[in-house]
Scaffold this motif. Structure first.
Motif, PDB file in Angstrom:
ATOM      1  N   ASP A 275       0.957  -0.965  -0.113  1.00  0.00           N
ATOM      2  CA  ASP A 275       0.113  -0.092   0.075  1.00  0.00           C
ATOM      3  C   ASP A 275       0.825   1.350   0.004  1.00  0.00           C
ATOM      4  O   ASP A 275       0.532   2.252  -0.597  1.00  0.00           O
ATOM      5  CB  ASP A 275      -0.915  -0.050   1.170  1.00  0.00           C
ATOM      6  CG  ASP A 275      -2.135  -1.043   1.048  1.00  0.00           C
ATOM      7  OD1 ASP A 275      -2.277  -1.479  -0.083  1.00  0.00           O
ATOM      8  OD2 ASP A 275      -2.426  -1.260   2.248  1.00  0.00           O
ATOM      9  N   GLN A 276       1.877   1.253   0.743  1.00  0.00           N
ATOM     10  CA  GLN A 276       2.675   2.435   0.819  1.00  0.00           C
ATOM     11  C   GLN A 276       3.556   2.640  -0.429  1.00  0.00           C
ATOM     12  O   GLN A 276       3.729   3.585  -1.002  1.00  0.00           O
ATOM     13  CB  GLN A 276       3.841   2.386   2.066  1.00  0.00           C
ATOM     14  CG  GLN A 276       3.112   2.216   3.452  1.00  0.00           C
ATOM     15  CD  GLN A 276       4.384   1.815   4.628  1.00  0.00           C
ATOM     16  OE1 GLN A 276       5.232   2.362   4.476  1.00  0.00           O
ATOM     17  NE2 GLN A 276       3.999   0.945   5.007  1.00  0.00           N
ATOM     18  N   HIS A 279       1.348   4.445  -3.055  1.00  0.00           N
ATOM     19  CA  HIS A 279       1.258   5.616  -2.819  1.00  0.00           C
ATOM     20  C   HIS A 279       2.097   6.606  -3.646  1.00  0.00           C
ATOM     21  O   HIS A 279       2.143   7.470  -4.175  1.00  0.00           O
ATOM     22  CB  HIS A 279       1.078   6.244  -1.476  1.00  0.00           C
ATOM     23  CG  HIS A 279      -0.033   5.542  -0.840  1.00  0.00           C
ATOM     24  ND1 HIS A 279      -0.131   5.095   0.663  1.00  0.00           N
ATOM     25  CD2 HIS A 279      -1.361   5.547  -1.013  1.00  0.00           C
ATOM     26  CE1 HIS A 279      -1.381   4.718   0.932  1.00  0.00           C
ATOM     27  NE2 HIS A 279      -2.109   4.833  -0.123  1.00  0.00           N
TER      28      HIS A 279
END
Ligand code: F0G
Length: 473
Positions: A275-276, A279
Motif C-alpha cells: 500500500d505504501q 502511494h
C-alpha cells in the motif's frame, strides 16, 4: 563452436551498416574514447548490455496489439498480474517502467537512515537506491565469488555465516535482505537452490524479509537445473517458482529475463508495504494498474515472462554465452570463470598488466575491440568504479578490472559471436600494443557515462609502453 543452434528463425531483420577502421578511429576521437558516446549505428556487434536489447517474438509483437490502454483497471494489467503471481507466488504486483524504479520504491518505503541492506553483491542501481534511502549496502558473496579464476558452480551464493553475523550485529536495523539471481556484479554467476534456502532460513530466524533481485531468474534456474545435485529432472519453471517461494518479494527488471525492451515490477506478500509503495508509485510513475508503462508493454512483458522459461531457448542462450567464453578462454584469454549466464567478462588486469589501473586497462581493451572490429563492450573497472582518495588525491582502484561482453537475448547469431571470439583473441594476441587512457573531462558521479578521455602518448607518460600497432582496415 557447437552450442545448440538458434531455436528460432528470423522474421524481421535490422540491417547493419558496415564501417571502416578509419571511420571508427574518427568516431572514437569525436566520442572522447567513451563508447557510450559512439553512435550505435556505427557498431557491428553491440555487447554493451543485455538489458532492454532483447528481440521480441512474433507472439510478443502480436500481444502489443491487444494492449488495453485504459488509465485504470486495464485488462492487460490483470493478465500481467496473474502471470507474475503464477510465476512468483507473491500476492501484490506493482508494475514499474524498469528495475531501478522497483528498487527506488521499495527502499524508500522500507529503509530508514542508519539501516543496512545486505545482498550477495548489489548491482550499481540497487546500491545507489539503498544508499540514497539512507542504508548501508553490504555485499556478502561467498569468497570464491570474488576470485575470477575459481571455477565454482555457484559463485553467486550468499555467505550465510556472514549474513547471520550481520543480522545479529545490526538487529532491528536491517529492513530486508536481497539476493541477486544471477549475480551480475560478480560475473553473472548463479545462486544455488540450497544457498537460497539457507539464506531464507537465516532471514527467517532473524525475522527479516528476503527479496530477490530477479532480473535474470530464468538463467539462474537453468544453472540450478544443470549444475545442482538432484535438480536435473526438475523443469526450469518449477525451479524458478520454488526459488521465489523461499522469499517474501522481488524487484525485477524485465529488460533482462522479461524479454522486453522496457518494463519491470515489484512483487511482495506484505500488504502494508505494498500500500505504501503504491502511494509513492502514483506520485512518481503512474496509477498502479500501469505503473509507468503502456498497456501494450504489460502484454509483451507477460508473454516474455512465459517464453523465457522455454528450455530450448535457455539451452541456446546460456550455451551461446558459454561457448563464447570457452572459445576465448581456450585461446588463452583470461576471463571470469566459468562464463556467467548473460555475459563474458574479460580480466583486463591480467590481459594488460602494463597499463596501470589509473590508465584504465579495461577501457583500453574496449577501445581496441571497437576500433579494430566494430564490437562494443563495457569497461567495469577503474573508469566505472575508481575514485580519488579524498585525503591523498591518489586514485583508488576497484578489486577487478573487467570488460563485460553482455549478450543480448535472441539477437546475434552463432556466426556473429564467432566473429566476436576471433576479435577478442586477436586483441589479446596483440595485447602489448594496448595503450592506456587518461580522463580529459570528468563528471562528479557515474563518470563512465560522460567522461571524455585521450590515449596516453606513447613514449611520454610511460616510456616503457610499446608502440601502437599498424593501422588495420
Ligand atoms: N539489478 C540488476 C542485477 C541489474 O543487472 C540491473 C540492470 C538492475 C537491477 C536495474 O535494472 O536497468 O531495468 O533499471 N542492469 C543493466 C546492465 C543496466 O547492463 O547490467 P534497470
Amino acid at each position: 563452436m557447437s552450442f545448440p543452434a538458434e531455436p528460432f528463425r528470423i522474421k524481421v531483420v535490422e540491417l547493419l551498416k558496415p564501417t571502416t577502421r578509419e571511420e571508427r578511429v574518427r568516431l572514437l576521437e569525436e566520442a572522447g574514447y567513451n563508447l557510450f558516446k559512439v553512435p550505435a549505428e556505427s557498431i557491428y556487434v553491440d555487447l554493451l548490455t543485455d538489458s532492454g536489447t532483447s528481440a521480441m517474438s512474433d507472439r510478443q509483437w502480436a500481444a502489443l496489439m491487444v494492449g488495453d490502454e485504459s488509465y485504470a483497471g486495464s485488462k492487460s494489467f490483470f493478465r500481467f498480474e496473474k502471470t507474475v503471481q503464477d510465476l512468483t507466488g507473491y500476492r501484490h504486483i506493482i508494475p514499474t517502467h524498469q528495475g531501478r524504479m522497483a528498487e527506488n520504491l521499495l527502499f524508500h518505503t522500507v529503509v530508514k537512515p542508519g539501516d543496512a541492506v545486505p545482498n550477495n553483491i548489489h548491482f550499481d542501481t540497487t546500491r545507489a537506491n539503498a544508499e540514497q534511502a539512507g542504508a548501508e549496502a553490504i555485499d556478502l558473496v561467498v569468497p570464491e565469488g570474488l576470485d575470477p579464476a575459481h571455477r565454482g558452480s555457484f559463485k553467486g551464493n550468499m555467505d550465510t555465516a556472514r549474513l547471520d553475523r550481520v543480522l545479529e550485529e545490526r538487529k532491528g536495523r536491517v529492513p530486508l535482505v536481497m539476493l541477486t539471481i544471477t549475480n551480475n556484479s560478480g560475473g553473472g554467476q548463479p545462486v544455488s537452490m540450497a544457498n537460497a534456502r539457507a539464506t531464507a532460513a537465516v532471514c527467517r530466524r532473524h525475522g527479516v524479509p528476503l527479496f530477490f533481485d530477479a532480473c535474470r531468474f530464468a538463467e539462474n534456474a537453468w544453472f540450478v537445473q544443470q549444475r545442482e545435485e538432484g535438480m536435473a529432472n526438475t523443469p526450469v519453471g518449477d525451479i524458478a517458482r520454488a526459488m521465489f517461494a523461499l522469499g517474501d518479494g522481488c524487484t525485477m527488471s524485465a529488460k533482462k529475463d522479461g524479454l522486453v525492451n522496457i518494463g519491470g515490477f515489484l512483487a511482495m506478500n506484505d500488504g502494508s508495504w505494498s500500500d505504501q509503495v503504491k502511494h509513492r508509485l502514483i506520485l512518481v510513475e503512474g496509477f498502479p494498474t500501469y505503473g509507468g508503462l503502456a498497456g501494450r508493454d504489460l502484454e509483451a512483458m507477460s508473454q516474455g515472462l512465459i517464453e523465457v522459461l522455454d528450455e530450448d531457448y535457455l539451452a541456446f542462450r546460456i550455451g551461446q554465452v558459454r561457448e563464447l567464453g570457452e572459445a576465448v578462454s581456450d585461446a588463452g584469454v583470461p576471463i571470469i570463470q566459468p562464463p556467467g549466464g548473460h555475459a563474458v567478462y574479460l580480466d583486463a588486469r591480467a590481459i594488460a598488466p602494463h597499463i596501470p589501473p589509473h590508465e584504465f586497462p579495461g577501457q583500453a581493451i574496449a577501445v581496441a575491440l571497437y576500433r579494430d572490429y566494430g564490437i562494443r563492450g563495457v569497461e567495469i573497472g577503474s573508469l566505472m568504479f575508481g575514485h580519488d582518495d579524498p585525503a591523498t588525491g591518489q586514485p583508488v582502484a576497484p578489486p577487478l578490472e573487467l570488460v563485460r561482453l553482455a549478450i543480448p537475448r535472441r539477437v546475434y547469431t552463432k556466426a556473429q559471436l564467432a566473429y566476436v571470439a576471433r576479435s577478442v583473441i586477436e586483441v589479446h594476441r596483440r595485447r602489448e600494443a594496448l595503450r592506456g587512457l587518461r580522463i580529459t573531462q570528468g563528471a562528479p558521479f557515474l563518470r563512465h557515462f560522460t567522461a571524455t578521455l585521450e590515449e596516453v602518448a606513447v613514449g611520454v607518460a610511460r616510456p616503457e609502453a610499446p608502440a601502437q600497432p599498424a593501422a588495420r582496415t
